[in-house]
Every structure is written in C-alpha cells, then in structure tokens.
Scaffold this motif. Structure first.
Motif, PDB file in Angstrom:
ATOM      1  N   PHE A   8       0.959  -1.256   0.046  1.00  0.00           N
ATOM      2  CA  PHE A   8       0.066  -0.072   0.041  1.00  0.00           C
ATOM      3  C   PHE A   8       0.784   1.179   0.128  1.00  0.00           C
ATOM      4  O   PHE A   8       0.526   2.125  -0.693  1.00  0.00           O
ATOM      5  CB  PHE A   8      -0.944   0.029   1.316  1.00  0.00           C
ATOM      6  N   GLU A   9       2.057   1.324   0.655  1.00  0.00           N
ATOM      7  CA  GLU A   9       2.725   2.520   0.937  1.00  0.00           C
ATOM      8  C   GLU A   9       3.514   2.787  -0.434  1.00  0.00           C
ATOM      9  O   GLU A   9       3.557   3.874  -0.870  1.00  0.00           O
ATOM     10  CB  GLU A   9       3.880   2.313   2.215  1.00  0.00           C
ATOM     11  N   LYS A  10       3.902   1.621  -0.969  1.00  0.00           N
ATOM     12  CA  LYS A  10       4.753   1.689  -2.512  1.00  0.00           C
ATOM     13  C   LYS A  10       3.657   2.043  -3.528  1.00  0.00           C
ATOM     14  O   LYS A  10       4.068   3.074  -4.269  1.00  0.00           O
ATOM     15  CB  LYS A  10       5.229   0.270  -2.883  1.00  0.00           C
ATOM     16  N   ARG A  11       2.622   1.672  -3.300  1.00  0.00           N
ATOM     17  CA  ARG A  11       1.363   2.138  -4.259  1.00  0.00           C
ATOM     18  C   ARG A  11       1.179   3.702  -4.191  1.00  0.00           C
ATOM     19  O   ARG A  11       0.839   4.529  -5.299  1.00  0.00           O
ATOM     20  CB  ARG A  11       0.208   1.311  -4.246  1.00  0.00           C
ATOM     21  N   GLN A  12       1.092   4.141  -3.003  1.00  0.00           N
ATOM     22  CA  GLN A  12       0.791   5.695  -2.550  1.00  0.00           C
ATOM     23  C   GLN A  12       1.945   6.571  -3.080  1.00  0.00           C
ATOM     24  O   GLN A  12       1.723   7.521  -3.811  1.00  0.00           O
ATOM     25  CB  GLN A  12       0.444   5.667  -1.233  1.00  0.00           C
ATOM     26  N   ARG A  13       3.386   6.007  -3.012  1.00  0.00           N
ATOM     27  CA  ARG A  13       4.531   6.824  -3.378  1.00  0.00           C
ATOM     28  C   ARG A  13       4.235   6.795  -4.981  1.00  0.00           C
ATOM     29  O   ARG A  13       4.674   7.795  -5.467  1.00  0.00           O
ATOM     30  CB  ARG A  13       5.670   5.750  -3.049  1.00  0.00           C
ATOM     31  N   LEU A  15       1.741   6.683  -7.030  1.00  0.00           N
ATOM     32  CA  LEU A  15       0.662   7.703  -7.346  1.00  0.00           C
ATOM     33  C   LEU A  15       1.089   8.835  -7.318  1.00  0.00           C
ATOM     34  O   LEU A  15       0.662   9.767  -8.091  1.00  0.00           O
ATOM     35  CB  LEU A  15      -0.562   7.178  -6.450  1.00  0.00           C
ATOM     36  N   ALA A  16       1.651   9.430  -6.110  1.00  0.00           N
ATOM     37  CA  ALA A  16       2.309  10.626  -5.763  1.00  0.00           C
ATOM     38  C   ALA A  16       3.346  10.990  -6.871  1.00  0.00           C
ATOM     39  O   ALA A  16       3.191  12.241  -7.413  1.00  0.00           O
ATOM     40  CB  ALA A  16       2.803  10.653  -4.412  1.00  0.00           C
ATOM     41  N   ARG A  19       1.288  11.781  -9.943  1.00  0.00           N
ATOM     42  CA  ARG A  19       0.674  13.096 -10.112  1.00  0.00           C
ATOM     43  C   ARG A  19       1.732  14.091 -10.402  1.00  0.00           C
ATOM     44  O   ARG A  19       1.461  15.188 -10.832  1.00  0.00           O
ATOM     45  CB  ARG A  19      -0.075  13.418  -8.774  1.00  0.00           C
TER      46      ARG A  19
END
Length: 69
Positions: A8-13, A15-16, A19
């Motif tokens: 989850f943390e990797k996916r959030q990074r 996505l950021a 963006r």
C-alpha cells in the motif's frame, strides 16, 4: 501490533510520483503553447508543406530479407 502494508505504501508513493510528473508535463505543455504560435494563427503562405510521396514507393510493401552468406 499491526502489520505494515508495504504494498500500500509503495502504491501511494507511485501515485504521488505520477501526479507530480503529470503536473510537470502540464506546465511544460502550457509553456510550449504560450511560446509557439499555433498553426491556426500562422498565415497560410508560411505553413510548411509535406512533399508528395512518389507513387512507386507509397504502394510498394516493405520487404526485409536476410543477406545471403
């Protein structure tokens, strides 16, 4: 104790990062459009013309063959 969800943390990074890259591309595109005159604004006599393709090369298919030894 709660287990850390590294995926989850990797996916959030990721996505950021995406963006941020999209925002950068949008800024570059806006700057490029502001500096370059569009084709609609350019006089018709200054528009670059593409050379007409010759009939024999336009209709012929491309054939790739291996060289003989």
């Amino acid at each position: 104790m709660a287990k850390v969800n590294y995926a989850f943390e990797k996916r959030q990074r990721e996505l950021a990062k995406k963006r941020k890259q999209d925002a950068k591309d949008a800024r570059k595109r806006e700057a490029r459009e502001a500096t370059e005159p569009s084709e609609a604004q350019a006089p018709p006599d200054q528009a670059p013309e593409a050379p007409a393709p010759s009939e024999d090369t336009a209709a012929a298919p491309r054939v790739h063959r291996r060289p003989t030894p």
